[in-house]
Design a protein around this motif. Structure first.
Motif, mmCIF file in Angstrom:
data_model
loop_
_atom_site.group_PDB
_atom_site.id
_atom_site.type_symbol
_atom_site.label_atom_id
_atom_site.label_comp_id
_atom_site.label_asym_id
_atom_site.label_seq_id
_atom_site.Cartn_x
_atom_site.Cartn_y
_atom_site.Cartn_z
ATOM 1 N N THR A 231 76.631 112.048 27.137
ATOM 2 C CA THR A 231 76.451 112.264 28.568
ATOM 3 C C THR A 231 77.126 113.548 29.048
ATOM 4 O OG1 THR A 231 76.375 109.875 28.923
ATOM 5 C CG2 THR A 231 76.759 111.247 30.854
ATOM 6 N N GLY A 235 75.573 117.361 29.041
ATOM 7 C CA GLY A 235 75.399 117.688 30.451
ATOM 8 C C GLY A 235 76.116 118.972 30.841
ATOM 9 N N TYR A 384 73.104 112.789 36.377
ATOM 10 C CA TYR A 384 73.580 113.197 35.049
ATOM 11 C C TYR A 384 72.573 112.820 33.971
ATOM 12 C CZ TYR A 384 78.035 115.288 33.669
ATOM 13 O OH TYR A 384 79.012 116.157 33.332
ATOM 14 N N ALA A 385 72.022 111.611 34.083
ATOM 15 C CA ALA A 385 71.050 111.148 33.085
ATOM 16 C C ALA A 385 69.806 112.028 33.077
ATOM 17 C CB ALA A 385 70.671 109.692 33.377
ATOM 18 N N THR A 388 70.734 115.693 31.683
ATOM 19 C CA THR A 388 70.945 115.710 30.237
ATOM 20 C C THR A 388 69.654 115.456 29.474
ATOM 21 O OG1 THR A 388 73.199 114.881 30.574
ATOM 22 C CG2 THR A 388 72.303 114.713 28.352
ATOM 23 N N SER A 389 68.909 114.443 29.890
ATOM 24 C CA SER A 389 67.723 114.052 29.121
ATOM 25 C C SER A 389 66.541 114.988 29.346
ATOM 26 C CB SER A 389 67.317 112.617 29.478
ATOM 27 O OG SER A 389 67.013 112.518 30.854
ATOM 28 N N SER A 416 60.694 112.568 30.351
ATOM 29 C CA SER A 416 62.116 112.219 30.359
ATOM 30 C C SER A 416 62.528 111.599 31.680
ATOM 31 C CB SER A 416 62.968 113.461 30.086
ATOM 32 O OG SER A 416 62.758 113.948 28.798
ATOM 33 N N VAL A 420 63.891 107.792 32.229
ATOM 34 C CA VAL A 420 65.194 107.504 32.841
ATOM 35 C C VAL A 420 65.040 106.501 33.982
ATOM 36 C CG1 VAL A 420 67.059 108.476 34.254
ATOM 37 C CG2 VAL A 420 66.334 109.650 32.170
ATOM 38 N N ASN A 432 73.879 104.181 27.835
ATOM 39 C CA ASN A 432 73.634 105.473 27.199
ATOM 40 C C ASN A 432 72.350 105.475 26.383
ATOM 41 O OD1 ASN A 432 76.023 106.864 28.073
ATOM 42 N ND2 ASN A 432 77.179 105.525 26.714
ATOM 43 N N ILE A 435 69.555 107.486 27.988
ATOM 44 C CA ILE A 435 69.631 108.939 27.806
ATOM 45 C C ILE A 435 69.189 109.315 26.397
ATOM 46 C CG2 ILE A 435 71.165 110.949 27.815
ATOM 47 C CD1 ILE A 435 72.882 109.509 29.867
ATOM 48 N N ILE A 439 66.004 111.659 25.567
ATOM 49 C CA ILE A 439 66.164 112.905 24.802
ATOM 50 C C ILE A 439 65.219 112.929 23.606
ATOM 51 C CG2 ILE A 439 67.753 114.175 23.286
ATOM 52 C CD1 ILE A 439 70.000 113.437 25.216
#
Length: 465
Positions: A231, A235, A384-385, A388-389, A416, A420, A432, A435, A439
């Motif tokens: 994460t 990120g 954040y998810a 990042t993803s 993505s 999510v 997690n 994510i 990804i």
């Protein structure tokens, strides 16, 4: 708190606003406002990078983890610091060579306007929500210190941060961040840590009285540790606030050295905050709300004067992140959404005004959200998810694989985001696995669709020839 503590805090706020006012005079170009003229040396860049990612959650959260799980709380902040070092060592050169200002501008260079727009929306949303959490945190701190209503405290604390950010931009932040980095270091390393250890009778006593689980670096669990790196490390690598700080370095070597120093400092800072939390566990084992571990420890162990410095240090950690993320969000919106589509022919002076006005507008929005939002932590988890993803894979693969196509990048980001949101609806924001799955799907879509598009292009060329 005594009168001297209040005076220390008030003087600190006045100093920050004064630097912001000076920034109006100094930041006369868009480059100075957004990148401080790319003229920072190692110490200043190291201080700026450290200050922007060590916010309230890093400081208060690490001491809370130290209280709850001991030394294994170390991985939370360390994962962020390693993300900065990783970016500086492996990706910075390529990105600097492309001469871009934002992540979404890089996405435009790699994949075109569609990807730029969606990338700008995601990264701007993420950085703004981070700023919101820090405004709420500084409001909560002022509320505790001055016994103000939380909404008044948010308006005052957020107002101070946003005034000096709007006025001077990155020129101001490069100075205030170094001051805040210095205050953080003095407050946590030279005051809070020694006083905490002295209060429990020293390191030997602390080790002897703590349960053995608190002395393990894996007590929190392997799954949680891996989750921090997935994460926060990934990120941070695609965080606009971090990129923008790196771009202020005088040379590539300065930026790389600063990134390495941040990784080392994050390890030290994390240990310090975790140990403070462990000391609190020994002294006050029955704290009901563990989010208050740090403030409780400070109030109970520090003398007048020292308490004001430590709370100023905590305020510094919070405000530096709030200001950096606000400027990052306004830079993305001005550079990637407003200028290229609505103000293509504006002069640099007009662009500077546009960026200032954008920063002002976002500051108002951040204040309103801070005052009214109820599920801010959930919002941050979602932001954040998605960041990042959706953004990490296209940025990294796009830098190193030349045959990735625009359509593939756009589809990968959309898939993505959908993954999510579906995952959040089914299992909630704390998994997690969402994510990781997003990804993986992002990478498969990016590579698979690009392979298909390139084959289609080859077939079309063969038919035409």
């Amino acid at each position: 708190m005594s009168s001297i503590d209040f005076i220390i805090f008030a003087v600190y706020f006045v100093l920050l606003i004064s630097i912001g006012i000076l920034g109006v005079v100094k930041a006369k170009s868009s480059k100075k406002y957004m990148l401080a003229d790319s003229n920072l040396g190692v110490f200043m860049l190291f201080g700026c990078l450290t200050a922007v990612f060590l916010g309230g959650s890093s400081t208060i959260g690490s001491s809370q983890l130290g209280y709850e799980v001991g030394l294994s709380g170390f991985w939370f902040v360390f994962a962020m610091g390693i993300g900065i070092t990783f970016f500086g060592l492996f990706f910075l050169n390529k990105i600097l060579n492309m001469n871009v200002l934002t992540i979404s501008e890089l996405l435009y260079r790699l994949f075109g306007n569609r990807v730029r727009i969606i990338g700008a929306m995601i990264t701007a949303m993420y950085t703004l929500m981070i700023s919101v959490t820090q405004v709420i945190a500084i409001g909560a701190l002022l509320s505790v210190i001055f016994h103000w209503d939380l909404k008044i405290a948010i308006l005052v604390g957020g107002g101070v941060v946003f005034i000096y950010t709007i006025l001077g931009g990155m020129w101001t932040l490069s100075i205030t961040d170094v001051i805040q980095f210095s205050v953080m270091t003095i407050g946590m390393f030279l005051i809070m840590l020694p006083v905490s250890l002295h209060s429990v009778g020293g390191i030997g006593t602390l080790v002897n009285v703590l349960p053995s689980s608190h002395l393990s670096f894996t007590n929190i669990g392997f799954k949680e540790i891996v989750g921090y790196f997935i994460t926060y490390t990934l990120g941070i690598v695609v965080g606009q606030d971090i990129w923008q700080r790196f771009f202020t370095g005088k040379t590539k070597r300065v930026a790389k050295v600063s990134g390495i120093l941040v990784g080392l400092y994050s390890a030290l800072y994390s240990i310090v905050m975790v140990v403070i939390g462990m000391c609190a566990f020994v002294l006050f084992p029955n704290i009901q709300n563990t989010q208050n571990v740090f403030t409780h420890m400070a109030f109970e162990t520090l003398q007048p004067g020292l308490l004001g410095i430590v709370f100023a240090a905590l305020g510094a950690a919070i405000m530096s992140t709030a200001s950096g993320t606000l400027l990052a969000s306004s830079t993305i919106i001005a550079n990637d959404l407003l200028k290229p589509f609505f103000f293509k022919t504006m002069s640099d002076k007009q662009y500077l005004l546009l960026t200032r006005l954008t920063t002002f507008g976002l500051a108002i929005i951040a204040m309103v959200i801070s005052l009214w939002i109820k599920e801010v932590l959930v919002a941050i988890d979602i932001a954040y998810a998605i960041l990042t993803s959706a953004i990490f894979v296209p940025v990294i693969l796009g830098l190193f694989i030349k045959w990735i196509t625009e359509r593939a990048a756009f589809l990968a980001i959309i898939i993505s985001i959908v993954t999510v949101f579906i995952g959040l609806a089914i299992v909630g924001p704390n998994s997690n696995l969402i994510i990781i799955l997003a990804i993986i799907l992002n990478a498969i879509t990016l590579l698979g669709a690009s392979y298909y598009d390139n084959n289609l292009s080859k077939i079309a060329k063969t038919k035409n020839s």
